[in-house]
Write a protein that holds these residues in place. Structure first.
Motif, PDB file in Angstrom:
ATOM      1  N   MET A   1      11.925   1.302 -23.204  1.00  0.00           N
ATOM      2  CA  MET A   1      10.600   0.929 -23.437  1.00  0.00           C
ATOM      3  C   MET A   1      10.019   1.932 -24.603  1.00  0.00           C
ATOM      4  SD  MET A   1       8.320  -1.154 -22.431  1.00  0.00           S
ATOM      5  CE  MET A   1       6.747  -1.488 -22.239  1.00  0.00           C
ATOM      6  N   ARG A   2      10.552   3.096 -24.566  1.00  0.00           N
ATOM      7  CA  ARG A   2      10.085   3.975 -25.763  1.00  0.00           C
ATOM      8  C   ARG A   2      10.420   3.684 -26.790  1.00  0.00           C
ATOM      9  NH1 ARG A   2      10.856  10.012 -22.402  1.00  0.00           N
ATOM     10  NH2 ARG A   2       9.086   9.494 -21.085  1.00  0.00           N
ATOM     11  N   VAL A   3      11.841   3.207 -27.117  1.00  0.00           N
ATOM     12  CA  VAL A   3      12.283   2.653 -28.325  1.00  0.00           C
ATOM     13  C   VAL A   3      11.456   1.676 -28.797  1.00  0.00           C
ATOM     14  CG1 VAL A   3      14.289   1.729 -29.449  1.00  0.00           C
ATOM     15  CG2 VAL A   3      14.663   3.338 -27.662  1.00  0.00           C
ATOM     16  N   LEU A   4      11.090   0.606 -28.109  1.00  0.00           N
ATOM     17  CA  LEU A   4      10.208  -0.228 -28.601  1.00  0.00           C
ATOM     18  C   LEU A   4       8.962   0.103 -29.107  1.00  0.00           C
ATOM     19  CD1 LEU A   4      10.884  -3.168 -26.017  1.00  0.00           C
ATOM     20  CD2 LEU A   4      11.345  -3.157 -28.361  1.00  0.00           C
ATOM     21  N   LEU A   5       8.224   1.046 -28.368  1.00  0.00           N
ATOM     22  CA  LEU A   5       6.991   1.548 -28.714  1.00  0.00           C
ATOM     23  C   LEU A   5       7.110   2.379 -30.005  1.00  0.00           C
ATOM     24  CD1 LEU A   5       4.024   1.990 -28.090  1.00  0.00           C
ATOM     25  CD2 LEU A   5       4.779   4.131 -26.943  1.00  0.00           C
ATOM     26  N   LEU A   6       8.253   2.942 -30.233  1.00  0.00           N
ATOM     27  CA  LEU A   6       8.579   3.659 -31.367  1.00  0.00           C
ATOM     28  C   LEU A   6       8.740   2.751 -32.681  1.00  0.00           C
ATOM     29  CD1 LEU A   6       9.035   6.533 -32.559  1.00  0.00           C
ATOM     30  CD2 LEU A   6      11.255   6.307 -32.187  1.00  0.00           C
ATOM     31  N   LEU A   7       9.476   1.511 -32.368  1.00  0.00           N
ATOM     32  CA  LEU A   7       9.677   0.559 -33.368  1.00  0.00           C
ATOM     33  C   LEU A   7       8.336   0.007 -33.606  1.00  0.00           C
ATOM     34  CD1 LEU A   7      12.889  -1.265 -32.332  1.00  0.00           C
ATOM     35  CD2 LEU A   7      12.727   0.068 -34.472  1.00  0.00           C
ATOM     36  N   PHE A   8       7.503  -0.395 -32.767  1.00  0.00           N
ATOM     37  CA  PHE A   8       6.062  -0.973 -33.027  1.00  0.00           C
ATOM     38  C   PHE A   8       5.166   0.046 -34.077  1.00  0.00           C
ATOM     39  CE2 PHE A   8       7.318  -3.897 -29.658  1.00  0.00           C
ATOM     40  CZ  PHE A   8       7.141  -4.989 -30.501  1.00  0.00           C
ATOM     41  N   ILE A   9       5.532   1.263 -33.696  1.00  0.00           N
ATOM     42  CA  ILE A   9       4.916   2.150 -34.692  1.00  0.00           C
ATOM     43  C   ILE A   9       5.442   2.457 -36.043  1.00  0.00           C
ATOM     44  CG2 ILE A   9       3.986   4.573 -34.709  1.00  0.00           C
ATOM     45  CD1 ILE A   9       3.528   4.268 -31.594  1.00  0.00           C
ATOM     46  N   VAL A  10       6.652   2.703 -35.873  1.00  0.00           N
ATOM     47  CA  VAL A  10       7.308   3.332 -37.304  1.00  0.00           C
ATOM     48  C   VAL A  10       7.610   1.970 -38.234  1.00  0.00           C
ATOM     49  CG1 VAL A  10       9.434   4.217 -38.314  1.00  0.00           C
ATOM     50  CG2 VAL A  10       8.523   4.990 -36.191  1.00  0.00           C
ATOM     51  N   VAL A  11       8.125   0.803 -37.740  1.00  0.00           N
ATOM     52  CA  VAL A  11       8.239  -0.162 -38.762  1.00  0.00           C
ATOM     53  C   VAL A  11       7.023  -0.754 -39.388  1.00  0.00           C
ATOM     54  CG1 VAL A  11       9.056  -2.690 -38.746  1.00  0.00           C
ATOM     55  CG2 VAL A  11      10.272  -1.313 -37.252  1.00  0.00           C
ATOM     56  N   PRO A  12       5.990  -0.944 -38.664  1.00  0.00           N
ATOM     57  CA  PRO A  12       4.835  -1.343 -39.764  1.00  0.00           C
ATOM     58  C   PRO A  12       4.266  -0.235 -40.739  1.00  0.00           C
ATOM     59  CG  PRO A  12       4.218  -1.770 -37.463  1.00  0.00           C
ATOM     60  CD  PRO A  12       5.334  -1.226 -37.431  1.00  0.00           C
ATOM     61  N   VAL A  13       4.590   0.927 -40.028  1.00  0.00           N
ATOM     62  CA  VAL A  13       4.299   2.092 -41.410  1.00  0.00           C
ATOM     63  C   VAL A  13       5.451   2.233 -42.467  1.00  0.00           C
ATOM     64  CG1 VAL A  13       4.152   4.513 -41.655  1.00  0.00           C
ATOM     65  CG2 VAL A  13       3.068   3.453 -39.470  1.00  0.00           C
ATOM     66  N   VAL A  14       6.488   2.074 -42.105  1.00  0.00           N
ATOM     67  CA  VAL A  14       7.471   1.784 -43.304  1.00  0.00           C
ATOM     68  C   VAL A  14       7.366   0.760 -44.161  1.00  0.00           C
ATOM     69  CG1 VAL A  14      10.102   1.657 -43.526  1.00  0.00           C
ATOM     70  CG2 VAL A  14       8.967   3.166 -41.909  1.00  0.00           C
TER      71      VAL A  14
END
Length: 155
Positions: A1-14
């Protein structure tokens, strides 16, 4: 779950950083046009690859084989299509990797090698694993039966 949360934050920023950088090099309208162009090309490629995978799956089903590889490819194609519809160049790059047959099969092989993929066996296969008896040529015999000497007959 933490990985998905991180992806939903990091990917849009990148994605925003890449879009801003590309926009500063070629301008805003060409950047938007390029994003739309990659989506159109990706969807056409998705349609072609999806149809090809579907035809291979139908062919395997007609010969009585389980189209496991094609089912996994269908999942990867769906993920690739979703990534291509997401605006941005980073997600488009991963989406195109999902659509190209060579990279798609390599991704599937890597997931299968990782051992984090679970498959369920059919009833006849699990019967064979438990008893050691092989089903009759894979044929299904349909019929009715009743147990002789059962409690129902005694009543």
């Amino acid at each position: 779950m933490r990985v998905l949360l991180l992806l939903f934050i990091v990917v849009p920023v990148v994605e925003m950083l890449v879009l801003i950088k590309v926009g500063s090099w070629i301008g805003a309208f060409p950047t938007v046009g390029l994003v739309l162009l990659t989506a159109v090309i990706g969807l056409n490629l998705l349609r072609q690859q999806g149809f090809s995978t579907l035809m291979r799956a139908r062919s395997k089903l007609q010969t009585g084989e389980l189209p496991a590889q094609e089912m996994l490819e269908g999942i990867v194609l769906a993920v690739g299509g979703a990534l291509l519809l997401t605006p941005g160049f980073v997600t488009d790059a991963f989406g195109f990797c999902c659509l190209l047959p060579v990279t798609r099969r390599a991704m599937i092989a890597a997931v299968l090698r990782s051992g984090k993929f679970m498959a369920y066996t059919s009833t006849s296969q699990s019967y064979y694993q438990q008893t050691g008896e092989r089903p009759l040529n894979g044929d299904v015999i349909d019929g009715e039966f009743r147990r002789e000497g059962s409690n129902e007959e005694k009543k």
